[in-house]
Design an enzyme around this catalytic site. Structure first.
Site, short mmCIF file in Angstrom:
data_model
loop_
_atom_site.label_atom_id
_atom_site.label_comp_id
_atom_site.label_asym_id
_atom_site.label_seq_id
_atom_site.Cartn_x
_atom_site.Cartn_y
_atom_site.Cartn_z
N LYS A 158 -67.22 -70.86 41.66
CA LYS A 158 -67.95 -71.87 40.89
C LYS A 158 -67.21 -73.21 40.92
O LYS A 158 -65.98 -73.23 41.06
CB LYS A 158 -68.20 -71.40 39.46
CG LYS A 158 -67.02 -71.50 38.54
CD LYS A 158 -67.44 -71.46 37.07
CE LYS A 158 -66.20 -71.74 36.25
NZ LYS A 158 -66.41 -72.19 34.91
N LYS A 170 -63.38 -77.68 36.90
CA LYS A 170 -62.56 -78.89 36.76
C LYS A 170 -61.09 -78.62 37.03
O LYS A 170 -60.34 -79.54 37.31
CB LYS A 170 -62.77 -79.56 35.40
CG LYS A 170 -62.58 -78.70 34.17
CD LYS A 170 -62.76 -79.55 32.91
CE LYS A 170 -63.79 -79.02 31.95
NZ LYS A 170 -63.52 -77.69 31.37
N LYS A 206 -58.26 -66.17 35.39
CA LYS A 206 -57.35 -67.27 35.05
C LYS A 206 -55.88 -66.81 35.02
O LYS A 206 -54.99 -67.59 35.33
CB LYS A 206 -57.73 -67.89 33.70
CG LYS A 206 -59.01 -68.70 33.79
CD LYS A 206 -59.12 -69.73 32.68
CE LYS A 206 -60.32 -70.62 32.96
NZ LYS A 206 -60.56 -71.60 31.93
#
Ligand code: AQP
Length: 338
Positions: free
Chosen positions: A199, A202, A115
């Site tokens: 993966k 969202k 991230k």
């Protein structure tokens, strides 16, 4: 000290929920309501703000995740449903865990690396310390079981390490349980529709990479039609999907939505190409997902009722968390309770 069997899990309001969140997590949360264990489900808004969130969108997304939980079958009479920021005991315990967890342990967390990307210096301290807050979310209820998708496995291991170190440092055997992750089911890792090595997420910039629980029938059918695949027909057994990540993902989604095994899906579709398989998958996905979206829309028309359910859940969550936090304060030698 034997701990009361108790399930805790959370979902971040960092966008509209995906089919991955549904199959990997929420569908299993619903199933666990009948397990005889107490179930506590949380919209983890404090985790969402570890990366920038527009305040108005955050409020809407928190209600949106709560509506998704309810629409998927979480029953506020059977489970405790609330949002994390309303129960301050989570952050109070997280501070203690920040002082237990080692920098070396946090440095190994792959989600932070993913991230934060290349510019780690610009990431928030909250993103780095996220796993200590996650451990507090779980252990402030002494939760014994946590259903999660496969991507959260490493954070669950860290939660166990924090519990074990706390119990050892304060000479308090079994003070916190060594929580068991519940990873599994037919779709522990649903992959992006555009790239079978990533993966489904969202926050992926491409909306075509995921199916949102709020997508309508046309959007679902279009995303499945455009999903990346290969030109080979479907094999007879799951072993034949080796090295075909996109094909394996679509078969896995079909299996999870239909309640069949991958073997059973392949027994029906072996030898057929994606031109035949994709419309069947789209039909199934529309049948399973559009009723959730319809129910979410109905619930979101009354935000006051969602806030009332979350507020009631927060009170019930506090009633469990505060005594455990007080006991923790005493164990650490802090005077007073909160
Ligand atoms: N693709 C997935 N397949 C299976 N399970 C998944 N989960 C998430 N993506 C998949 C599971 O959903 C639960 C809630 O996840 P989260 O919202 O707290 O955070 P996340 O894992 O970081 O999910 P996202 O969708 O990728 O969110 P962003 O994009 O905001 O980071 C967890 O149990 C997770 O395992």
């Amino acid at each position: 000290m034997p701990h009361t069997p108790r399930v805790f899990s959370g979902v971040q309001p960092s966008g509209s929920l995906t089919l991955g969140n549904y199959l990997g997590a929420i569908k299993r949360f619903v199933e666990l309501q009948g397990s005889g264990m107490e179930t506590i489900y949380c919209v983890v808004d404090l985790h969402a703000i570890t990366v920038w969130q527009d305040p108005k969108e955050l409020t809407a997304a928190t209600r949106g995740v709560a509506a998704a939980f309810l629409a998927c079958g979480i029953d506020p009479k059977k489970s405790i449903l609330f949002n994390q920021s309303q129960v301050p005991a989570h952050t109070q315990l997280a501070w203690i865990f920040n002082c237990v967890v080692r920098l070396g342990w946090l440095n190994r967390m792959t989600q932070f690396k993913d991230k934060a990307g290349k510019d780690r210096e610009a990431a928030s301290a909250g993103l780095y310390a996220y796993p200590a807050l996650m451990a507090a979310d779980i252990l402030v209820y002494r939760a014994t079981h946590v259903p999660v998708g496969e991507d959260q496995k490493q954070h669950l291991e860290l939660t166990r390490d924090i519990a074990a170190k706390f119990n050892n440092d304060f000479d308090a055997p079994d003070f916190f349980p060594l929580t068991e992750p519940l990873i599994g089911g037919p779709a522990p890792r649903v992959m992006s529709l555009r790239d079978g090595s990533k993966k489904m997420s969202k926050s992926d910039p491409s909306d075509m990479s995921r199916i949102n629980l709020t997508d309508d029938a046309d959007a679902i059918a279009q995303k499945i039609r455009k999903a990346r695949t290969d030109p080979e027909p479907l094999p007879e057994t799951p072993e034949g999907l080796e090295g075909r990540a996109e094909a394996r993902n679509l078969v896995g989604i079909y299996a999870a939505l239909s309640g069949l095994t991958a073997e059973q899906v392949l027994a029906e579709y072996a030898g057929q190409g994606f031109g035949a398989f994709k419309p069947k998958l789209a039909e199934l996905a529309v049948e399973k997902i559009t009723p959730i979206a319809d129910e979410m829309r109905r619930l979101l028309a009354d935000p006051g009722e969602i806030d009332r359910i979350l507020g009631d859940g927060a009170k019930r969550a506090e009633a469990i968390a505060v005594p455990i936090l007080e006991e923790t304060y005493r164990t650490v030698g802090l005077i007073g309770s909160r």
